[in-house]
Design a protein around this motif. Structure first.
Motif, short mmCIF file in Angstrom:
data_model
loop_
_atom_site.label_atom_id
_atom_site.label_comp_id
_atom_site.label_asym_id
_atom_site.label_seq_id
_atom_site.Cartn_x
_atom_site.Cartn_y
_atom_site.Cartn_z
N TRP A 51 19.76 102.71 151.78
CA TRP A 51 19.69 103.25 150.43
C TRP A 51 21.04 103.01 149.77
O TRP A 51 22.08 103.11 150.41
CB TRP A 51 19.37 104.74 150.47
N SER A 52 21.03 102.72 148.49
CA SER A 52 22.27 102.40 147.80
C SER A 52 22.48 103.30 146.59
O SER A 52 21.57 104.01 146.14
CB SER A 52 22.25 100.95 147.34
N ILE A 53 23.70 103.22 146.05
CA ILE A 53 23.98 103.99 144.83
C ILE A 53 23.09 103.51 143.68
O ILE A 53 22.73 104.31 142.81
CB ILE A 53 25.48 103.93 144.45
N GLY A 58 19.03 104.61 139.69
CA GLY A 58 17.72 104.34 139.13
C GLY A 58 16.96 105.62 138.82
O GLY A 58 16.17 105.69 137.89
N LEU A 59 17.23 106.65 139.61
CA LEU A 59 16.64 107.96 139.37
C LEU A 59 17.43 108.76 138.33
O LEU A 59 16.86 109.58 137.62
CB LEU A 59 16.62 108.78 140.68
N TRP A 87 11.99 108.49 148.73
CA TRP A 87 12.22 108.72 147.30
C TRP A 87 12.14 110.19 146.95
O TRP A 87 12.94 110.68 146.13
CB TRP A 87 11.25 107.91 146.46
N ASP A 88 11.20 110.92 147.54
CA ASP A 88 11.09 112.36 147.24
C ASP A 88 12.34 113.11 147.67
O ASP A 88 12.82 113.99 146.94
CB ASP A 88 9.87 112.96 147.94
N VAL A 89 12.87 112.77 148.83
CA VAL A 89 14.09 113.42 149.33
C VAL A 89 15.25 113.09 148.39
O VAL A 89 16.04 113.98 148.02
CB VAL A 89 14.38 112.98 150.77
N LEU A 90 15.37 111.84 147.99
CA LEU A 90 16.47 111.47 147.09
C LEU A 90 16.34 112.16 145.74
O LEU A 90 17.34 112.63 145.18
CB LEU A 90 16.52 109.95 146.92
#
Length: 101
Positions: A51-53, A58-59, A87-90
């Protein structure tokens, strides 16, 4: 691999990279990163999700690189291992960061 072993490997690879006739620092850094990752990650016996910054931004495009990295670190250090990072966790950690701001 211990931290000392990793540091020794980094120094060894950095010296090799410096000895090569690179046209730019980015090329040398890419080779260095690939060799470092290869020293402790074997894709024939392991998997890794990266996973990247940019994913965080993007979120939440308003976040700086440092803020996005802080969110990634929080997710890495505090996520539920039975769920993993997705994605949900992020999105959850982005929301937490927004509430704390």
């Amino acid at each position: 691999m211990t931290q000392n072993q990793l540091e020794e490997k980094i120094l060894e690879i950095a010296q090799l990279a410096l000895d090569e006739p690179w046209t730019d620092a980015q090329g040398a850094a890419a080779v260095l990163a690939k060799d470092i990752i290869g020293s402790y990650y074997d894709p024939t016996t392991q998997i890794a999700a990266i996973w990247s910054i940019e994913d965080i931004q993007g979120l939440a495009p308003e976040l700086s690189d440092d803020q996005a990295m802080d969110i990634l670190k929080d997710a890495k250090n505090h996520h539920d291992a039975s769920v993993g990072i997705n994605w949900d966790v992020l999105e959850y950690y982005v929301d937490v960061a927004r509430r704390q701001a």
